[in-house]
Design a protein around this motif. Structure first.
Motif, PDB file in Angstrom:
ATOM      1  N   LEU A  79     -11.394 -35.662  -9.547  1.00 60.46           N
ATOM      2  CA  LEU A  79     -11.993 -34.439 -10.074  1.00 60.46           C
ATOM      3  C   LEU A  79     -13.500 -34.490  -9.859  1.00 60.46           C
ATOM      4  CD1 LEU A  79     -12.018 -31.813 -11.835  1.00 60.46           C
ATOM      5  CD2 LEU A  79     -12.147 -33.298 -13.853  1.00 60.46           C
ATOM      6  N   ILE A  80     -14.050 -33.446  -9.248  1.00 60.53           N
ATOM      7  CA  ILE A  80     -15.510 -33.328  -9.082  1.00 60.53           C
ATOM      8  C   ILE A  80     -15.967 -32.164  -9.949  1.00 60.53           C
ATOM      9  CG2 ILE A  80     -17.408 -32.910  -7.474  1.00 60.53           C
ATOM     10  CD1 ILE A  80     -15.450 -33.765  -5.205  1.00 60.53           C
ATOM     11  N   ILE A  81     -16.922 -32.439 -10.852  1.00 65.48           N
ATOM     12  CA  ILE A  81     -17.496 -31.373 -11.678  1.00 65.48           C
ATOM     13  C   ILE A  81     -18.873 -31.053 -11.106  1.00 65.48           C
ATOM     14  CG2 ILE A  81     -18.256 -30.685 -13.973  1.00 65.48           C
ATOM     15  CD1 ILE A  81     -15.359 -31.251 -14.106  1.00 65.48           C
ATOM     16  N   GLY A  82     -19.094 -29.807 -10.740  1.00 68.07           N
ATOM     17  CA  GLY A  82     -20.373 -29.421 -10.122  1.00 68.07           C
ATOM     18  C   GLY A  82     -20.308 -29.669  -8.625  1.00 68.07           C
ATOM     19  N   GLY A  83     -21.449 -30.107  -8.089  1.00 64.74           N
ATOM     20  CA  GLY A  83     -21.452 -30.468  -6.678  1.00 64.74           C
ATOM     21  C   GLY A  83     -21.228 -29.305  -5.736  1.00 64.74           C
ATOM     22  N   GLY A  84     -21.775 -28.148  -6.084  1.00 61.93           N
ATOM     23  CA  GLY A  84     -21.561 -26.940  -5.293  1.00 61.93           C
ATOM     24  C   GLY A  84     -22.011 -27.036  -3.848  1.00 61.93           C
ATOM     25  N   ASP A  85     -22.866 -27.993  -3.533  1.00 60.67           N
ATOM     26  CA  ASP A  85     -23.314 -28.117  -2.137  1.00 60.67           C
ATOM     27  C   ASP A  85     -22.230 -28.711  -1.246  1.00 60.67           C
ATOM     28  OD1 ASP A  85     -23.414 -30.947  -2.489  1.00 60.67           O
ATOM     29  OD2 ASP A  85     -25.480 -30.811  -3.212  1.00 60.67           O
ATOM     30  N   GLY A  86     -21.186 -29.315  -1.846  1.00 61.47           N
ATOM     31  CA  GLY A  86     -20.038 -29.777  -1.063  1.00 61.47           C
ATOM     32  C   GLY A  86     -20.161 -31.189  -0.534  1.00 61.47           C
ATOM     33  N   ALA A  87     -21.280 -31.860  -0.778  1.00 59.72           N
ATOM     34  CA  ALA A  87     -21.461 -33.187  -0.186  1.00 59.72           C
ATOM     35  C   ALA A  87     -20.656 -34.266  -0.919  1.00 59.72           C
ATOM     36  CB  ALA A  87     -22.945 -33.559  -0.154  1.00 59.72           C
ATOM     37  N   ALA A  88     -20.519 -34.133  -2.241  1.00 65.08           N
ATOM     38  CA  ALA A  88     -19.665 -35.089  -2.961  1.00 65.08           C
ATOM     39  C   ALA A  88     -18.217 -34.919  -2.487  1.00 65.08           C
ATOM     40  CB  ALA A  88     -19.775 -34.873  -4.471  1.00 65.08           C
ATOM     41  N   LEU A  89     -17.818 -33.672  -2.309  1.00 67.69           N
ATOM     42  CA  LEU A  89     -16.487 -33.374  -1.794  1.00 67.69           C
ATOM     43  C   LEU A  89     -16.290 -34.004  -0.409  1.00 67.69           C
ATOM     44  CD1 LEU A  89     -13.818 -31.736  -1.841  1.00 67.69           C
ATOM     45  CD2 LEU A  89     -15.124 -29.782  -0.955  1.00 67.69           C
ATOM     46  N   ARG A  90     -17.297 -33.866   0.436  1.00 72.83           N
ATOM     47  CA  ARG A  90     -17.228 -34.450   1.787  1.00 72.83           C
ATOM     48  C   ARG A  90     -16.990 -35.955   1.722  1.00 72.83           C
ATOM     49  NH1 ARG A  90     -22.994 -34.628   3.747  1.00 72.83           N
ATOM     50  NH2 ARG A  90     -22.897 -36.562   2.558  1.00 72.83           N
ATOM     51  N   GLU A  91     -17.682 -36.626   0.806  1.00 67.66           N
ATOM     52  CA  GLU A  91     -17.525 -38.082   0.697  1.00 67.66           C
ATOM     53  C   GLU A  91     -16.151 -38.454   0.122  1.00 67.66           C
ATOM     54  OE1 GLU A  91     -19.618 -40.369   2.003  1.00 67.66           O
ATOM     55  OE2 GLU A  91     -20.694 -38.626   2.787  1.00 67.66           O
ATOM     56  N   VAL A  92     -15.696 -37.674  -0.886  1.00 63.20           N
ATOM     57  CA  VAL A  92     -14.368 -37.959  -1.450  1.00 63.20           C
ATOM     58  C   VAL A  92     -13.304 -37.787  -0.373  1.00 63.20           C
ATOM     59  CG1 VAL A  92     -12.619 -37.201  -3.120  1.00 63.20           C
ATOM     60  CG2 VAL A  92     -15.023 -37.360  -3.818  1.00 63.20           C
ATOM     61  N   ALA A  93     -13.463 -36.734   0.425  1.00 58.32           N
ATOM     62  CA  ALA A  93     -12.452 -36.411   1.442  1.00 58.32           C
ATOM     63  C   ALA A  93     -12.334 -37.503   2.509  1.00 58.32           C
ATOM     64  CB  ALA A  93     -12.782 -35.064   2.083  1.00 58.32           C
ATOM     65  N   LYS A  94     -13.356 -38.366   2.617  1.00 56.41           N
ATOM     66  CA  LYS A  94     -13.277 -39.466   3.586  1.00 56.41           C
ATOM     67  C   LYS A  94     -12.186 -40.474   3.217  1.00 56.41           C
ATOM     68  CE  LYS A  94     -18.142 -39.624   5.123  1.00 56.41           C
ATOM     69  NZ  LYS A  94     -19.402 -40.377   4.958  1.00 56.41           N
ATOM     70  N   HIS A  95     -11.830 -40.495   1.919  1.00 56.98           N
ATOM     71  CA  HIS A  95     -10.845 -41.485   1.465  1.00 56.98           C
ATOM     72  C   HIS A  95      -9.444 -40.959   1.722  1.00 56.98           C
ATOM     73  CE1 HIS A  95     -13.639 -44.285  -0.663  1.00 56.98           C
ATOM     74  NE2 HIS A  95     -14.399 -43.212  -0.616  1.00 56.98           N
ATOM     75  N   ARG A  96      -8.740 -41.637   2.625  1.00 53.16           N
ATOM     76  CA  ARG A  96      -7.420 -41.154   3.051  1.00 53.16           C
ATOM     77  C   ARG A  96      -6.386 -41.217   1.932  1.00 53.16           C
ATOM     78  NH1 ARG A  96      -8.825 -44.473   7.719  1.00 53.16           N
ATOM     79  NH2 ARG A  96      -7.732 -46.109   6.588  1.00 53.16           N
ATOM     80  N   GLN A  97      -6.572 -42.194   1.001  1.00 49.79           N
ATOM     81  CA  GLN A  97      -5.521 -42.345  -0.007  1.00 49.79           C
ATOM     82  C   GLN A  97      -5.600 -41.266  -1.077  1.00 49.79           C
ATOM     83  OE1 GLN A  97      -8.326 -44.024  -0.473  1.00 49.79           O
ATOM     84  NE2 GLN A  97      -8.684 -44.163  -2.679  1.00 49.79           N
ATOM     85  N   VAL A  98      -6.716 -40.526  -1.105  1.00 49.61           N
ATOM     86  CA  VAL A  98      -6.837 -39.438  -2.080  1.00 49.61           C
ATOM     87  C   VAL A  98      -5.940 -38.299  -1.629  1.00 49.61           C
ATOM     88  CG1 VAL A  98      -8.397 -37.698  -3.036  1.00 49.61           C
ATOM     89  CG2 VAL A  98      -9.191 -40.062  -2.742  1.00 49.61           C
ATOM     90  N   ASP A  99      -5.012 -37.875  -2.496  1.00 49.52           N
ATOM     91  CA  ASP A  99      -4.149 -36.793  -2.051  1.00 49.52           C
ATOM     92  C   ASP A  99      -4.374 -35.492  -2.810  1.00 49.52           C
ATOM     93  OD1 ASP A  99      -1.656 -38.973  -3.314  1.00 49.52           O
ATOM     94  OD2 ASP A  99      -2.742 -37.447  -4.444  1.00 49.52           O
TER      95      ASP A  99
END
Lengths: 288, 399
Positions: A79-99
């Motif tokens: 869960l990401i709270i905030g982070g509207g610029d999308g960069a935290a999302l970009r880093e989370v998405a790098k992790h393949r095991q996250v579904d």
């Protein structure tokens, strides 16, 4: 030639040359500006305070995301709270095991503006099929949802401004209830040399809710005044006591590429200076 | 008895034209006069940074005119802050000077980018603990003045003898007191109290030099610079000369600020109101005007001002008269026992020196709409042709 002077502090501050003003949204309630600067690329400021820049954002976002995800080791739901610029999302998405990634941002306008003017921040991550984007107040979301997560990340503004409720006891408590066993909360907690009270207040709240809590640090050039700290809260004390070898093994296994994060930095980041330990009421960095 | 000037009707065309175009009641504000007042005060207080007290006339165009000259802005509420935000004022050139604030006022000012605040007591100092790394405080001292028309040291201000203790407490808390401020009052007759206050502040700045986290480097001498209403006042250079002399005694590292409001805008404002009713009662003409003390003339109540009035008439004969406002309230009287040429319905009554604390404190009593504010670029009553005029809403939008 225009200049942008940050108005975070009365007696000290950083100033940028504005090589090109790209976007400005000045409403009665907030002032958002994005400009280009020769040294830092595109720079976004909200209410006179620097939020992110193209050149140094990787330090902040890699540390905000990879430290809890690598420490968790098997995070599937994030869960990401905030982070509207999308960069935290970009880093989370790098992790393949996250579904599954849920991102809760209060202002859809921020996302639109950042996708347009800071495209490298999200780098296409908003199109990731694992993403569920929720436009809602972060506190309201964690209070109402039944969903549980392995890792919760808050990527917020300072406590003075729209991010205020994300520093309160109610929020930290609600996050605690949303964590799966072995889960961890990582938060943005400001530049401690300049804003010591911010970390101290978060520490007081963590203390009454989480079994194990601490802070870890990184130096982000445009968050001026020394190291900034991230809050760390979990009921699993083992997560921040992994060996260098174990962190290294997980890092290699994850296959993610980083520019700031290394297993050594991961471990070292939890070593806090004495003045910060005193402010958060801890005697030492080790097993406290 | 209050004098009402009778101006030859031939010279009234300019105002009649403006009244016809904009309607009455209307407040005409001459932006060139504001520029003139600002530059005059700048010249009379060399080296002093001027922060316009926007409460005097919180109008966007007035703020823009002064910003164009390099003025800073003094705010006392979150509403005033929103007005500055709308006009895109650089927050670095603003100071928040209300000695009493709610936590949310502090936070809103910080979000705007204003980092200078004023305190005058311990309770208020403690409110800044969470923000101590972000802010610089001025400690407001009180200097009671029997001399000023409006005494601003009764309600606010720390007695000078208590200042060192408060500065020591701030130092212990790690809160930076960066300077001192005072407001000896409004419409001061003499600069004596300013001079006295600067001297006392100078002593405190020197005595406490090594107490705080850093030396105090700012002195805000407030306002109080007089303008003429019903009496002559000294010229601004004459008034400020002793103050300027005293400021030279300050340590070199101290910069000086002032917060003029009235001086900058009062002389720029002229009110036009119309006679809307007329009655002969008990040996006097009662003239009912379309605005009164609940509107543009509210400063007669709140600001203790008596504005110079004028009518346009060629006749030499004068009769006892009363100028009354339009509301149902019997206290709504602008001038009683005045000798006036006979006026007629539709005639214009003009009020001078009405830029400050007039429309700013107008009420909406009787649901009467507020007077319109018209900003003129240049004041040309002697010309038959009108200066180009632009209109703006009378009051700022609510935030």
């Amino acid at each position: 030639m225009n200049r942008f002077a940050e108005t975070l502090y009365d007696s000290y501050g950083q100033e940028f040359r504005v090589d090109e003003l790209l976007y400005e949204d000045k409403t009665d309630h907030q002032h958002l500006v994005i400009f280009h600067n020769a040294a830092f690329g595109r720079v976004m400021a909200l209410d006179g305070v620097i939020q992110t820049t193209e050149k140094d954002e990787f330090i902040y976002h890699e540390m905000l995301v990879h430290v809890p995800l690598i420490a968790h080791g098997g995070a599937g739901r994030v869960l990401i709270i905030g982070g509207g610029d999308g960069a935290a999302l970009r880093e989370v998405a790098k992790h393949r095991q996250v579904d599954e990634i849920v991102m809760v941002e209060i202002d859809s306008g921020v996302i639109d503006v950042c996708r347009k003017y800071l495209p490298g921040h999200s780098a296409g991550a908003f199109d990731d099929p694992r993403l569920e984007l929720v436009i809602e107040d972060g506190l309201e979301y964690v209070t109402r949802t039944d969903a549980k997560f392995d890792v919760i990340i808050t990527d917020s503004t300072d406590p003075i401004g729209p991010g205020e409720s994300l520093f309160g006891e109610r929020f930290y408590r609600a996050c605690h209830g949303r964590l799966l066993p072995g889960g961890v909360l990582a938060t943005q907690n400001g530049v401690c040399f300049m804003q010591l009270e911010e970390a101290a207040a978060t520490a007081r709240r963590f203390r009454s809710i989480y079994t194990d809590w601490h802070f870890y640090s990184a130096a982000v050039p445009t968050y001026v005044g020394g190291i900034m700290v991230f809050g760390w809260a979990s009921d699993d004390p083992q997560l921040r006591r992994l060996t260098r070898a174990e962190i290294g093994r997980r890092y290699l296994q994850s296959g993610i590429e980083t520019r700031y994060y290394t297993p050594e930095i991961h471990r070292a980041a939890f070593a806090l200076p004495r003045y910060l330990l005193e402010a958060i009421g801890k005697a030492c960095n080790a097993a406290c | 008895m209050r004098r009402v000037e009778a101006i030859h009707p031939g010279r009234g065309n300019y105002f009649r034209d403006l009244a016809r175009i904009h309607g009455t009641p209307v407040l005409l504000v001459d932006s060139q006069k504001i520029r003139h007042q600002y530059l005059a005060l700048k010249a009379a207080l060399p080296g002093v940074k001027l922060y316009y007290a926007i409460k005097a006339l919180p109008h966007r165009q007035v703020i823009s005119v002064l910003a164009g000259l390099g003025a800073g802005f003094e705010i006392a509420s979150s509403g005033e802050l929103e007005l500055l935000r709308q006009v895109r004022i650089n927050p670095r050139s603003t100071i928040h000077t209300h000695p009493i604030k709610r936590d949310r006022d502090i936070r809103q000012a910080l979000r705007f980018g204003c980092t200078t605040f004023v305190i005058d007591n311990t309770e208020e100092l403690l409110k800044f603990i969470p923000y101590k790394h972000r802010i610089g405080l001025m400690l407001r001292l009180s200097f009671r003045s029997d001399d000023a028309v409006v005494d601003l040291s009764r309600k606010f201000g720390c007695p000078p003898e208590d200042a060192p203790e408060l500065i020591r407490l701030a130092a212990r808390l790690g809160i930076h007191i960066k300077g001192l401020s005072f407001h000896v009052g409004s419409q001061c007759r003499t600069p004596d109290m300013h001079v006295h206050a600067v001297n006392v502040c100078n002593q405190i700045i020197r005595q406490t030099h090594d107490l705080g986290a850093a030396p105090m480097s700012l002195l805000d001498i407030g306002g109080g610079f007089p303008v003429g209403y019903d009496r002559q006042v000294p010229s601004i250079e004459t008034f400020t000369a002793p103050i300027t002399q005293t400021l030279k005694q300050l340590p070199l590292h101290v910069t000086v600020a002032a917060e003029p409001g009235r001086f900058l805008v009062a002389p720029a404002g002229t009110a036009l109101v119309s006679v809307i009713g007329k009655a002969w009662r008990e040996g006097r003409f009662w003239y009912y005007l379309d605005d009164g003390i609940y509107g543009l003339f509210s400063g007669q109540v709140f600001d203790h001002a008596r504005y110079p009035l004028a009518v346009f008439s060629a006749t030499g004969r004068r009769y006892p008269g009363v100028l009354a406002g339009p509301t149902c309230d019997s206290i709504d009287v602008i001038a009683e026992n005045v000798m006036l040429p006979e006026l007629h319905i539709g005639d214009i009554v003009l009020g001078r020196q009405m830029g400050a604390y007039t429309i700013a404190s107008a009420t909406g009593f009787n649901s009467l709409p507020p007077a319109k504010v018209v900003i003129l670029d240049g004041w040309r009553p002697d010309e038959t042709r009108l200066a180009p005029a632009r209109t703006m809403p009378a009051k700022p939008r609510p935030a």
